[in-house]
Design a protein around this motif. Structure first.
Motif, PDB file in Angstrom:
ATOM      1  N   LYS A 286       4.238   0.911  -8.007  1.00  0.00           N
ATOM      2  CA  LYS A 286       4.758   2.281  -7.994  1.00  0.00           C
ATOM      3  C   LYS A 286       3.742   3.238  -7.379  1.00  0.00           C
ATOM      4  CE  LYS A 286       6.602   5.892 -11.035  1.00  0.00           C
ATOM      5  NZ  LYS A 286       6.939   6.251 -12.447  1.00  0.00           N
TER       6      LYS A 286
ATOM      7  N   LYS B  85       4.214   5.305  -3.907  1.00  0.00           N
ATOM      8  CA  LYS B  85       4.111   6.762  -3.898  1.00  0.00           C
ATOM      9  C   LYS B  85       3.131   7.229  -2.822  1.00  0.00           C
ATOM     10  CE  LYS B  85       3.018  10.714  -6.884  1.00  0.00           C
ATOM     11  NZ  LYS B  85       4.233  11.458  -6.502  1.00  0.00           N
TER      12      LYS B  85
ATOM     13  N   SER C  36       3.960   9.470   0.636  1.00  0.00           N
ATOM     14  CA  SER C  36       3.278  10.731   0.912  1.00  0.00           C
ATOM     15  C   SER C  36       2.551  10.710   2.252  1.00  0.00           C
ATOM     16  CB  SER C  36       2.279  11.031  -0.213  1.00  0.00           C
ATOM     17  OG  SER C  36       1.490  12.149   0.096  1.00  0.00           O
TER      18      SER C  36
END
Length: 252
Positions: free
Chosen positions: A110, A114, A118
């Motif tokens: 995770k 993420k 980004s």
């Protein structure tokens, strides 16, 4: 009535503006100094509007805009609104992606996902939308902010390196594809700690201490912004597609 391209107001989109003392804010101010309208785009509307207000107080033209650069619908809506306003989009700066350290064997999927969203996926959405406009105009400049991690990985920064190295490869690939269409694409390696709010206020001020004790003093945000302006000013006779910025004390 359709306005000719030469009659349209020229505008710049700076995506990834947060702190008032940061790269995105400094780039926004620098482009506004030259009479360009600047879309100051960040995750927090209040911060974006504060920077836009300061620019307007200094006789510049700016508007604060809030979006999540990882959301393709929100990114699309921004560039559609610019197209509908019949402004001429002359430059886009993608400045998204914070550096978050982690221990590799303790990092979850995770977290890696993420970081990738980004540092890389946001650039994909931004470039897909702005390049369509640049193609119609047959002109435009797209600048991506990279990092030391674009070139080499360091301990505790595997996730950040994954995204930033992918961004570099992507940016240089786009530069090859679109240069013949009079579209200038550049990747800027920011190598070293930036003398801005993100570093200086990190860990209750320890970030500033770390920056000073390294002996480099950090990269000056206004000097960085000046180099972004230089890239925008270049003509097709000679374009820079990758620029490496570092304090003079920073090791290669």
């Amino acid at each position: 009535m359709t306005i000719s391209l030469s009659e349209r107001q020229q505008c710049v989109v700076v995506v990834g503006v947060g702190a008032s003392q940061g790269i995105g804010a400094a780039v926004s101010r620098r482009f506004a100094q030259e009479g360009l309208k600047v879309y100051v785009v960040g995750r927090t509307l209040e911060k974006a509007e504060q920077i836009a207000t300061k620019i307007k107080n200094n006789h510049g033209d700016a508007v604060g805009y809030c979006l999540d650069a990882e959301d393709p619908i929100q990114v699309q809506q921004l560039f559609q609104s610019i197209s509908l306003s019949q402004e001429q989009l002359v430059a886009v700066i993608h400045n998204v992606g914070g550096n978050v350290p982690s221990i590799f064997l303790q990092s979850s999927l995770k977290f890696f996902s993420k970081m990738w969203h980004s540092t890389f996926l946001s650039a994909f959405w931004v470039s897909q939308n702005c390049l369509k406009i640049f193609q119609q105009q047959k002109a435009g400049t797209l600048i991506f902010t990279g990092a030391s991690a674009s070139l080499r990985g360091k301990p505790f920064f595997a996730a950040f390196t994954m995204g930033k190295s992918a961004l570099r490869a992507y940016a240089l690939n786009l530069a090859q594809q679109y240069k013949a269409q009079n579209i200038h694409i550049a990747h800027v390696v920011i190598d070293g700690m930036v003398d801005g709010d993100r570093v200086n206020k990190a860990l209750f001020g320890l970030g500033r201490l770390a920056r000073m004790t390294r002996g480099t003093g950090g990269l000056n945000i206004d000097a960085i912004a000046e180099n972004y302006w230089m890239l925008y000013q270049q003509t097709a006779d000679l374009w820079t597609h990758e620029l490496d910025l570092r304090p003079h004390q920073e090791k290669f």
